[in-house]
Design a protein around this motif. Sequence first.
Motif, PDB file in Angstrom:
ATOM      1  N   GLU A 202       5.766   0.239  -7.077  1.00  0.00           N
ATOM      2  CA  GLU A 202       5.421   0.061  -5.671  1.00  0.00           C
ATOM      3  C   GLU A 202       5.916   1.212  -4.806  1.00  0.00           C
ATOM      4  O   GLU A 202       5.393   1.431  -3.708  1.00  0.00           O
ATOM      5  CB  GLU A 202       6.028  -1.239  -5.125  1.00  0.00           C
ATOM      6  CG  GLU A 202       5.536  -2.499  -5.811  1.00  0.00           C
ATOM      7  CD  GLU A 202       6.446  -2.924  -6.943  1.00  0.00           C
ATOM      8  OE1 GLU A 202       6.532  -4.133  -7.207  1.00  0.00           O
ATOM      9  OE2 GLU A 202       7.079  -2.041  -7.569  1.00  0.00           O
ATOM     10  N   ASP A 203       6.904   1.937  -5.288  1.00  0.00           N
ATOM     11  CA  ASP A 203       7.541   2.976  -4.477  1.00  0.00           C
ATOM     12  C   ASP A 203       6.934   4.357  -4.681  1.00  0.00           C
ATOM     13  O   ASP A 203       6.889   5.166  -3.742  1.00  0.00           O
ATOM     14  CB  ASP A 203       9.034   3.044  -4.795  1.00  0.00           C
ATOM     15  CG  ASP A 203       9.744   1.735  -4.516  1.00  0.00           C
ATOM     16  OD1 ASP A 203       9.302   1.013  -3.602  1.00  0.00           O
ATOM     17  OD2 ASP A 203      10.726   1.435  -5.227  1.00  0.00           O
ATOM     18  N   TRP A 239      -8.332  -7.081  -8.209  1.00  0.00           N
ATOM     19  CA  TRP A 239      -8.350  -6.554  -6.847  1.00  0.00           C
ATOM     20  C   TRP A 239      -9.714  -6.022  -6.419  1.00  0.00           C
ATOM     21  O   TRP A 239      -9.939  -5.819  -5.223  1.00  0.00           O
ATOM     22  CB  TRP A 239      -7.351  -5.397  -6.713  1.00  0.00           C
ATOM     23  CG  TRP A 239      -5.934  -5.734  -7.039  1.00  0.00           C
ATOM     24  CD1 TRP A 239      -5.375  -6.976  -7.087  1.00  0.00           C
ATOM     25  CD2 TRP A 239      -4.882  -4.799  -7.344  1.00  0.00           C
ATOM     26  NE1 TRP A 239      -4.041  -6.884  -7.413  1.00  0.00           N
ATOM     27  CE2 TRP A 239      -3.708  -5.568  -7.572  1.00  0.00           C
ATOM     28  CE3 TRP A 239      -4.808  -3.411  -7.447  1.00  0.00           C
ATOM     29  CZ2 TRP A 239      -2.484  -4.979  -7.896  1.00  0.00           C
ATOM     30  CZ3 TRP A 239      -3.595  -2.827  -7.760  1.00  0.00           C
ATOM     31  CH2 TRP A 239      -2.446  -3.601  -7.988  1.00  0.00           C
ATOM     32  N   ASN A 243     -10.153  -1.674  -3.819  1.00  0.00           N
ATOM     33  CA  ASN A 243      -8.723  -1.868  -3.581  1.00  0.00           C
ATOM     34  C   ASN A 243      -7.873  -1.206  -4.663  1.00  0.00           C
ATOM     35  O   ASN A 243      -6.765  -0.719  -4.385  1.00  0.00           O
ATOM     36  CB  ASN A 243      -8.400  -3.363  -3.500  1.00  0.00           C
ATOM     37  CG  ASN A 243      -8.812  -3.970  -2.177  1.00  0.00           C
ATOM     38  OD1 ASN A 243      -8.984  -3.268  -1.186  1.00  0.00           O
ATOM     39  ND2 ASN A 243      -8.996  -5.278  -2.157  1.00  0.00           N
ATOM     40  N   TRP A 247      -5.031   1.508  -4.011  1.00  0.00           N
ATOM     41  CA  TRP A 247      -3.672   1.364  -4.543  1.00  0.00           C
ATOM     42  C   TRP A 247      -3.192   2.681  -5.138  1.00  0.00           C
ATOM     43  O   TRP A 247      -2.072   3.120  -4.892  1.00  0.00           O
ATOM     44  CB  TRP A 247      -3.666   0.260  -5.584  1.00  0.00           C
ATOM     45  CG  TRP A 247      -2.514   0.307  -6.534  1.00  0.00           C
ATOM     46  CD1 TRP A 247      -2.533   0.757  -7.822  1.00  0.00           C
ATOM     47  CD2 TRP A 247      -1.157  -0.103  -6.286  1.00  0.00           C
ATOM     48  NE1 TRP A 247      -1.279   0.654  -8.398  1.00  0.00           N
ATOM     49  CE2 TRP A 247      -0.424   0.140  -7.468  1.00  0.00           C
ATOM     50  CE3 TRP A 247      -0.504  -0.638  -5.185  1.00  0.00           C
ATOM     51  CZ2 TRP A 247       0.937  -0.141  -7.577  1.00  0.00           C
ATOM     52  CZ3 TRP A 247       0.845  -0.917  -5.283  1.00  0.00           C
ATOM     53  CH2 TRP A 247       1.553  -0.675  -6.472  1.00  0.00           C
ATOM     54  N   ASP A 250      -1.792   6.536  -2.993  1.00  0.00           N
ATOM     55  CA  ASP A 250      -0.545   6.380  -2.234  1.00  0.00           C
ATOM     56  C   ASP A 250      -0.350   4.960  -1.702  1.00  0.00           C
ATOM     57  O   ASP A 250       0.166   4.758  -0.600  1.00  0.00           O
ATOM     58  CB  ASP A 250      -0.479   7.384  -1.078  1.00  0.00           C
ATOM     59  CG  ASP A 250      -0.445   8.810  -1.566  1.00  0.00           C
ATOM     60  OD1 ASP A 250       0.071   9.054  -2.662  1.00  0.00           O
ATOM     61  OD2 ASP A 250      -0.956   9.695  -0.844  1.00  0.00           O
ATOM     62  N   HIS A 251      -0.808   3.960  -2.488  1.00  0.00           N
ATOM     63  CA  HIS A 251      -0.582   2.557  -2.147  1.00  0.00           C
ATOM     64  C   HIS A 251      -1.173   2.193  -0.789  1.00  0.00           C
ATOM     65  O   HIS A 251      -0.562   1.447  -0.010  1.00  0.00           O
ATOM     66  CB  HIS A 251       0.909   2.220  -2.182  1.00  0.00           C
ATOM     67  CG  HIS A 251       1.549   2.503  -3.502  1.00  0.00           C
ATOM     68  ND1 HIS A 251       2.787   3.088  -3.619  1.00  0.00           N
ATOM     69  CD2 HIS A 251       1.119   2.294  -4.774  1.00  0.00           C
ATOM     70  CE1 HIS A 251       3.094   3.216  -4.903  1.00  0.00           C
ATOM     71  NE2 HIS A 251       2.095   2.743  -5.615  1.00  0.00           N
ATOM     72  N   TYR A 253      -3.567   0.302  -0.452  1.00  0.00           N
ATOM     73  CA  TYR A 253      -3.719  -1.145  -0.600  1.00  0.00           C
ATOM     74  C   TYR A 253      -2.458  -1.679  -1.266  1.00  0.00           C
ATOM     75  O   TYR A 253      -2.034  -1.178  -2.306  1.00  0.00           O
ATOM     76  CB  TYR A 253      -4.951  -1.475  -1.465  1.00  0.00           C
ATOM     77  CG  TYR A 253      -5.044  -2.934  -1.853  1.00  0.00           C
ATOM     78  CD1 TYR A 253      -5.322  -3.906  -0.893  1.00  0.00           C
ATOM     79  CD2 TYR A 253      -4.854  -3.343  -3.172  1.00  0.00           C
ATOM     80  CE1 TYR A 253      -5.415  -5.248  -1.243  1.00  0.00           C
ATOM     81  CE2 TYR A 253      -4.940  -4.682  -3.530  1.00  0.00           C
ATOM     82  CZ  TYR A 253      -5.214  -5.620  -2.559  1.00  0.00           C
ATOM     83  OH  TYR A 253      -5.302  -6.942  -2.915  1.00  0.00           O
ATOM     84  N   ARG A 254      -1.835  -2.669  -0.649  1.00  0.00           N
ATOM     85  CA  ARG A 254      -0.583  -3.214  -1.167  1.00  0.00           C
ATOM     86  C   ARG A 254      -0.727  -4.725  -1.353  1.00  0.00           C
ATOM     87  O   ARG A 254      -0.578  -5.496  -0.403  1.00  0.00           O
ATOM     88  CB  ARG A 254       0.589  -2.916  -0.225  1.00  0.00           C
ATOM     89  CG  ARG A 254       1.065  -1.478  -0.312  1.00  0.00           C
ATOM     90  CD  ARG A 254       2.290  -1.259   0.573  1.00  0.00           C
ATOM     91  NE  ARG A 254       2.863   0.062   0.356  1.00  0.00           N
ATOM     92  CZ  ARG A 254       3.807   0.347  -0.535  1.00  0.00           C
ATOM     93  NH1 ARG A 254       4.290  -0.625  -1.289  1.00  0.00           N
ATOM     94  NH2 ARG A 254       4.268   1.563  -0.660  1.00  0.00           N
ATOM     95  N   GLU A 256       0.186  -8.570  -2.776  1.00  0.00           N
ATOM     96  CA  GLU A 256       1.445  -9.321  -2.842  1.00  0.00           C
ATOM     97  C   GLU A 256       2.068  -9.227  -4.229  1.00  0.00           C
ATOM     98  O   GLU A 256       3.284  -9.119  -4.379  1.00  0.00           O
ATOM     99  CB  GLU A 256       1.203 -10.788  -2.478  1.00  0.00           C
ATOM    100  CG  GLU A 256       2.460 -11.628  -2.469  1.00  0.00           C
ATOM    101  CD  GLU A 256       2.198 -13.055  -2.081  1.00  0.00           C
ATOM    102  OE1 GLU A 256       3.145 -13.883  -2.156  1.00  0.00           O
ATOM    103  OE2 GLU A 256       1.043 -13.379  -1.676  1.00  0.00           O
ATOM    104  N   VAL A 258       1.959  -7.051  -7.704  1.00  0.00           N
ATOM    105  CA  VAL A 258       1.534  -5.813  -8.344  1.00  0.00           C
ATOM    106  C   VAL A 258       1.329  -6.004  -9.838  1.00  0.00           C
ATOM    107  O   VAL A 258       0.413  -5.439 -10.445  1.00  0.00           O
ATOM    108  CB  VAL A 258       2.570  -4.697  -8.095  1.00  0.00           C
ATOM    109  CG1 VAL A 258       2.253  -3.466  -8.913  1.00  0.00           C
ATOM    110  CG2 VAL A 258       2.604  -4.364  -6.612  1.00  0.00           C
TER     111      VAL A 258
END
Length: 261
Positions: A202-203, A239, A243, A247, A250-251, A253-254, A256, A258
């Motif tokens: 996620e980071d 997704w 989406n 994702w 660079d994310h 789309y985030r 809930e 992953v």
Amino acid sequence: MSGSAPGRLAVVVPVFDEAAGIGPTLRQLAAQRDADIDVVFVDNGSSDGSREVIEAFAAARGLDRWRVIHEPQKGTGAAADTGMRAAIAAGATMLARTDADCLPRLDWTARIRHALSPKSDGGLGLELVAGLLVPRLDEGLGPITRTALRGAVRVADAYGVVRPSNNGPEFLGPYVMAAGCNMAITAAMYEACGGFPRTAIEDLHEDRAIVNAVRRLTGSYARRNDVIVRGSSRRVQAWGLKNTLLWYKDHAYRPEHVDIR
């Protein structure tokens, strides 16, 4: 080809809650034509018995160079880095990575060994290899969507080449997109570039980070379209294609959740 080429090759596979679906990946790795490999599975906090499934498979087939290690810090970057460094500590001079939901082609390890081996040993002398990622055929994804997905990957690759942050005088060669589930690197270069960032997915996209770290040190890397892995379409099915692409951009789309299972 087993035992015929110099250098010790290790395959690193991060694993999180893959007990139900890892069987095809295990069978594909066990069937590699170049079987002179170590395989390091990194259990990243699974709670579904993934480790036991892997160990039972390896024991039943006498795969004594397969092992499972544990990494409690969440994240594909952390898990991959732990596996790479464990493989190096055990003597590996070449490192490959795939994921627990992917199917490397049966000549995958042989092609990687050829690409990373020194030219003096008949190899290509590369220090990093970015392989070709194509969709799996066994997950119910229709041919039109598979074609669109492959096209989207090519667009993303082209965008990476012109992306401003991927360009500059500090880089010794052009950008190549190296999917984390189909890349390989020499142990010496892995240590020199600092390895995968120990981050959660996620980071940071750790595969882009390591490619750019390598590009600051050498121009001896390449995309190899003969190094082929079939990747899972689970995110696309969960997704949607748009989406999923956002994702990976660079994310943008985030979701809930992953970790799609």
